[in-house]
Design an enzyme around this catalytic site. Structure first.
Site, mmCIF file in Angstrom:
data_model
loop_
_atom_site.group_PDB
_atom_site.id
_atom_site.type_symbol
_atom_site.label_atom_id
_atom_site.label_comp_id
_atom_site.label_asym_id
_atom_site.label_seq_id
_atom_site.Cartn_x
_atom_site.Cartn_y
_atom_site.Cartn_z
ATOM 1 N N SER A 76 3.807 53.080 86.764
ATOM 2 C CA SER A 76 3.526 52.834 85.348
ATOM 3 C C SER A 76 4.289 51.625 84.803
ATOM 4 O O SER A 76 3.789 50.917 83.942
ATOM 5 C CB SER A 76 3.870 54.072 84.516
ATOM 6 O OG SER A 76 5.229 54.439 84.697
ATOM 7 N N HIS A 77 5.523 51.408 85.282
ATOM 8 C CA HIS A 77 6.343 50.283 84.829
ATOM 9 C C HIS A 77 6.835 49.506 86.048
ATOM 10 O O HIS A 77 7.235 50.113 87.037
ATOM 11 C CB HIS A 77 7.565 50.773 84.043
ATOM 12 C CG HIS A 77 7.224 51.496 82.778
ATOM 13 N ND1 HIS A 77 6.551 52.692 82.761
ATOM 14 C CD2 HIS A 77 7.478 51.197 81.482
ATOM 15 C CE1 HIS A 77 6.403 53.093 81.511
ATOM 16 N NE2 HIS A 77 6.957 52.200 80.721
ATOM 17 N N ASN A 78 6.823 48.197 85.941
ATOM 18 C CA ASN A 78 7.296 47.350 87.042
ATOM 19 C C ASN A 78 7.870 46.061 86.470
ATOM 20 O O ASN A 78 7.191 45.342 85.737
ATOM 21 C CB ASN A 78 6.153 47.049 88.008
ATOM 22 C CG ASN A 78 6.627 46.370 89.283
ATOM 23 O OD1 ASN A 78 7.809 46.126 89.484
ATOM 24 N ND2 ASN A 78 5.695 46.057 90.168
ATOM 25 N N PHE A 136 10.587 49.660 89.627
ATOM 26 C CA PHE A 136 9.368 50.305 89.135
ATOM 27 C C PHE A 136 9.513 51.820 89.109
ATOM 28 O O PHE A 136 10.354 52.395 89.795
ATOM 29 C CB PHE A 136 8.152 49.893 89.986
ATOM 30 C CG PHE A 136 8.242 50.236 91.448
ATOM 31 C CD1 PHE A 136 7.669 51.402 91.951
ATOM 32 C CD2 PHE A 136 8.881 49.380 92.344
ATOM 33 C CE1 PHE A 136 7.739 51.712 93.304
ATOM 34 C CE2 PHE A 136 8.963 49.681 93.698
ATOM 35 C CZ PHE A 136 8.385 50.852 94.179
ATOM 36 N N THR A 137 8.699 52.444 88.279
ATOM 37 C CA THR A 137 8.654 53.904 88.226
ATOM 38 C C THR A 137 7.462 54.364 89.053
ATOM 39 O O THR A 137 6.378 53.788 88.974
ATOM 40 C CB THR A 137 8.527 54.421 86.787
ATOM 41 O OG1 THR A 137 7.412 53.787 86.152
ATOM 42 C CG2 THR A 137 9.789 54.132 85.993
#
Length: 334
Positions: A89-91, A102-103
């Site tokens: 989702s996040h990077n 990242f997640t």
């Protein structure tokens, strides 16, 4: 008044048939005025998304923060590979030898599981090294940017005890719908009500059940940090005594500028175990807040990691076939 509206929709979005009418009444405005302001902020990309925010773990997904060490010349190709996974989702690229953060989440029915999925991504991305940093304890997760300038520096972080819940087919149907962005119209939930053939009372009661169970953290708007003027957001990592983790984590979470606060594992090549996301409008403002936190937090060392590039920031799409499709495609690598 615009800033008051942005503050309101971040904190507690009214879960009623006409939510913008409620906001308008609170602020002494007309509903159409509130909608006009929100539509303009959405068009300007100030408002990133307005939807339900779910607890990945409570939905049965396994997740972790992950850091890869990627050679500079391979970053672009590595990022494409990482971002292609539906659980990322996040990077971000951050200022450290472990440069890609990242997640990562995998579905409840994942065949590979979290560890093997990360191993697969590391192989595909040609990472020189990597660390897996799952949450050992969550102290705070609440992104509320201070748009009015009136918020206090400290806030109370209440401990919530969640009720157990067994998700029904109706729960799953509603989760699948409310995870997506709503339109800024008078009745934003009307299509969901009509499509699922339920009434508003059933819909809102179900959302309340999900929130009491901790499955839904909240329903709110998330702002685009930089577009909203918060240009200096640092992931600050702290090397703290694990035996004092609860007390120190609670102290760090109390700062209003902190949106996320977690205790994570240490490794020989990574001594930091307390993670805090600190938000400010300028690097000077953020560094001043970090320095203030450092005076109160007992730590052997700390380090602010600023993001130099944002490669991905989206919500995970829950209960979709995309996870199984990715695993099927990359099963031979694992």
């Amino acid at each position: 008044m615009k800033q008051e509206i942005l503050s309101r929709i971040q904190k507690k979005f009214p879960l009623v048939q006409k939510p913008f009418e409620v906001i308008a009444d609170e602020l002494g405005m007309r509903e159409d005025e509130v909608l006009e302001i929100l539509q303009a902020e959405k068009k300007a990309n100030i408002i990133r998304q307005t939807s339900a925010i779910f607890d990945t773990k409570r939905l049965g997904y396994k997740s972790s923060l992950v850091a890869f060490k990627i050679p500079e010349e391979k970053i672009n190709s590595a990022v494409k590979i990482i971002n292609a996974h539906p659980g990322v989702s996040h990077n971000y690229e951050r200022n450290h030898d472990f440069n890609i953060w990242f997640t990562m989440a995998v579905a409840p029915d994942s065949v590979l599981g979290l560890e093997r999925t990360i191993q697969t991504l590391a192989s595909l991305a040609e990472a020189d090294d990597y660390i897996v940093l799952p949450t050992l304890k969550l102290f705070k997760i609440n992104v509320k940017l201070n748009t009015t300038g009136k918020d206090e520096k400290k806030e109370e972080v209440k401990k919530v005890v969640h009720k157990d819940i067994e998700l029904t087919p109706l729960h799953h149907k509603i989760i699948q719908r409310v995870q997506y962005d709503i339109d800024f119209v008078s009745e934003p939930f009307a299509d969901i009500i009509n499509d699922l053939d339920i009434d508003y009372e059933t819909f809102f009661n179900t959302l309340q059940e999900l929130q009491k169970a901790g499955v839904m953290r909240r329903f709110a708007s998330i702002l685009n940090h930089r577009k909203a003027g918060f240009n200096a957001n640092a992931m600050v990592v702290w090397d703290i005594d694990e035996t004092l983790g609860d007390a120190i984590g609670a102290k760090a979470a109390a700062f209003s500028a902190v949106s996320h606060c977690y205790l994570r594992p240490k490794y020989k090549n990574w001594p930091y175990n307390l993670f805090t996301m600190v938000h400010g409008k300028t690097t000077q403002e953020t560094n001043a807040m970090i320095a203030e936190m450092a005076q109160e937090i007992e730590s052997k060392d700390y380090m602010p990691l600023y993001s130099s590039k944002e490669f991905k920031k989206v919500r995970i799409e829950y209960f979709t076939p995309k996870f199984a499709e990715w695993e099927k495609k990359h099963a031979t690598v694992a």
